[in-house]
Design a protein around this motif. Structure first.
Motif, PDB file in Angstrom:
ATOM      1  N   ALA A   1     -13.750  29.021  25.621  1.00  0.00           N
ATOM      2  CA  ALA A   1     -14.170  28.725  27.129  1.00  0.00           C
ATOM      3  C   ALA A   1     -14.083  27.321  27.681  1.00  0.00           C
ATOM      4  CB  ALA A   1     -15.873  29.034  27.927  1.00  0.00           C
ATOM      5  N   PRO A   2     -14.328  25.878  27.068  1.00  0.00           N
ATOM      6  CA  PRO A   2     -13.676  25.082  27.568  1.00  0.00           C
ATOM      7  C   PRO A   2     -12.337  24.773  27.452  1.00  0.00           C
ATOM      8  CG  PRO A   2     -15.635  24.541  25.876  1.00  0.00           C
ATOM      9  CD  PRO A   2     -15.138  25.835  25.993  1.00  0.00           C
ATOM     10  N   LEU A   3     -11.532  25.642  26.758  1.00  0.00           N
ATOM     11  CA  LEU A   3     -10.023  25.196  26.683  1.00  0.00           C
ATOM     12  C   LEU A   3      -9.442  26.028  27.274  1.00  0.00           C
ATOM     13  CD1 LEU A   3     -10.388  24.516  21.812  1.00  0.00           C
ATOM     14  CD2 LEU A   3      -9.953  23.021  23.604  1.00  0.00           C
TER      15      LEU A   3
ATOM     16  N   GLU B   1      -9.468  24.067  30.326  1.00  0.00           N
ATOM     17  CA  GLU B   1      -7.983  22.981  30.653  1.00  0.00           C
ATOM     18  C   GLU B   1      -6.891  23.549  30.139  1.00  0.00           C
ATOM     19  OE1 GLU B   1      -6.906  20.141  27.722  1.00  0.00           O
ATOM     20  OE2 GLU B   1      -9.280  20.581  27.226  1.00  0.00           O
ATOM     21  N   SER B   2      -6.410  25.085  29.676  1.00  0.00           N
ATOM     22  CA  SER B   2      -5.341  25.527  29.651  1.00  0.00           C
ATOM     23  C   SER B   2      -4.782  25.710  30.403  1.00  0.00           C
ATOM     24  CB  SER B   2      -5.365  26.406  28.568  1.00  0.00           C
ATOM     25  OG  SER B   2      -4.100  27.934  28.408  1.00  0.00           O
ATOM     26  N   ARG B   3      -5.637  26.639  31.175  1.00  0.00           N
ATOM     27  CA  ARG B   3      -5.154  26.908  32.727  1.00  0.00           C
ATOM     28  C   ARG B   3      -5.459  25.931  33.706  1.00  0.00           C
ATOM     29  NH1 ARG B   3      -9.983  30.956  31.469  1.00  0.00           N
ATOM     30  NH2 ARG B   3      -9.088  32.459  31.203  1.00  0.00           N
ATOM     31  N   ALA B   4      -5.964  24.901  33.852  1.00  0.00           N
ATOM     32  CA  ALA B   4      -5.809  23.447  34.897  1.00  0.00           C
ATOM     33  C   ALA B   4      -4.671  22.929  34.757  1.00  0.00           C
ATOM     34  CB  ALA B   4      -6.989  23.416  34.627  1.00  0.00           C
ATOM     35  N   THR B   5      -4.309  22.695  32.993  1.00  0.00           N
ATOM     36  CA  THR B   5      -2.737  22.211  33.057  1.00  0.00           C
ATOM     37  C   THR B   5      -1.835  22.978  32.825  1.00  0.00           C
ATOM     38  OG1 THR B   5      -3.411  22.166  30.396  1.00  0.00           O
ATOM     39  CG2 THR B   5      -4.599  20.014  31.657  1.00  0.00           C
ATOM     40  N   GLY B   6      -1.782  23.972  32.494  1.00  0.00           N
ATOM     41  CA  GLY B   6      -0.520  25.171  32.354  1.00  0.00           C
ATOM     42  C   GLY B   6       0.005  24.712  30.849  1.00  0.00           C
TER      43      GLY B   6
ATOM     44  N   ALA C   1      -2.559  28.267  22.185  1.00  0.00           N
ATOM     45  CA  ALA C   1      -2.050  27.991  21.434  1.00  0.00           C
ATOM     46  C   ALA C   1      -1.609  26.407  20.666  1.00  0.00           C
ATOM     47  CB  ALA C   1      -0.758  28.637  20.819  1.00  0.00           C
ATOM     48  N   THR C   2      -1.064  25.740  21.363  1.00  0.00           N
ATOM     49  CA  THR C   2      -0.938  24.510  22.087  1.00  0.00           C
ATOM     50  C   THR C   2      -1.829  23.106  22.228  1.00  0.00           C
ATOM     51  OG1 THR C   2       1.278  24.796  23.157  1.00  0.00           O
ATOM     52  CG2 THR C   2       0.341  21.998  23.184  1.00  0.00           C
ATOM     53  N   LEU C   3      -3.319  23.623  23.093  1.00  0.00           N
ATOM     54  CA  LEU C   3      -3.787  22.917  22.644  1.00  0.00           C
ATOM     55  C   LEU C   3      -4.925  23.585  21.526  1.00  0.00           C
ATOM     56  CD1 LEU C   3      -5.306  23.639  26.041  1.00  0.00           C
ATOM     57  CD2 LEU C   3      -5.083  21.279  25.210  1.00  0.00           C
TER      58      LEU C   3
ATOM     59  N   ARG D   1      -5.027  19.757  18.878  1.00  0.00           N
ATOM     60  CA  ARG D   1      -6.193  19.059  18.044  1.00  0.00           C
ATOM     61  C   ARG D   1      -6.736  19.484  16.719  1.00  0.00           C
ATOM     62  NH1 ARG D   1      -8.766  19.538  24.229  1.00  0.00           N
ATOM     63  NH2 ARG D   1      -7.092  18.442  25.075  1.00  0.00           N
ATOM     64  N   ASN D   2      -5.616  20.179  16.231  1.00  0.00           N
ATOM     65  CA  ASN D   2      -6.390  20.288  14.551  1.00  0.00           C
ATOM     66  C   ASN D   2      -8.411  21.835  14.624  1.00  0.00           C
ATOM     67  OD1 ASN D   2      -4.590  19.387  13.460  1.00  0.00           O
ATOM     68  ND2 ASN D   2      -5.187  17.588  13.503  1.00  0.00           N
ATOM     69  N   LEU D   3      -7.566  21.979  15.871  1.00  0.00           N
ATOM     70  CA  LEU D   3      -8.788  23.027  16.198  1.00  0.00           C
ATOM     71  C   LEU D   3      -9.199  23.951  15.411  1.00  0.00           C
ATOM     72  CD1 LEU D   3      -9.474  22.857  19.970  1.00  0.00           C
ATOM     73  CD2 LEU D   3     -11.129  21.243  18.077  1.00  0.00           C
TER      74      LEU D   3
END
Length: 79
Positions: free
Chosen positions: A32-34, A37-42, A46-48, A52-54
């Motif tokens: 959910a937080p990712l 962040e994806s929506r906020a930053t564009g 997958a990149t995030l 971040r090695n998640l």
């Protein structure tokens, strides 16, 4: 081929999150937080995740390939 819009990036990220949860790789509460962040930053989810090695790249690529109904190819393994 048309460029991805912010809306289509958001849709792909949402579908990827759902696929990872359904596949048992991740939980909704962790994603959910990712996704926010994806929506906020564009940035695509997958990149995030990979940056971040998640999540393992193979898992993310496999899930995206499944969603797109395309085969996943490991280019590093090709010579």
């Amino acid at each position: 081929m048309s460029p991805l819009t912010q809306t289509s990036r958001t849709e792909w990220s949402t579908q990827l999150a759902q696929a990872l949860v359904q596949g048992g790789y991740e939980t909704e509460s962790n994603l959910a937080p990712l996704l926010a962040e994806s929506r906020a930053t564009g940035q695509p989810l997958a990149t995030l995740l990979i940056g971040r090695n998640l999540a393992l790249p193979g898992v993310v690529v496999g899930a995206l390939a499944h969603l797109a109904q395309l085969p996943a190819v490991d280019l590093a393994g090709m010579t």
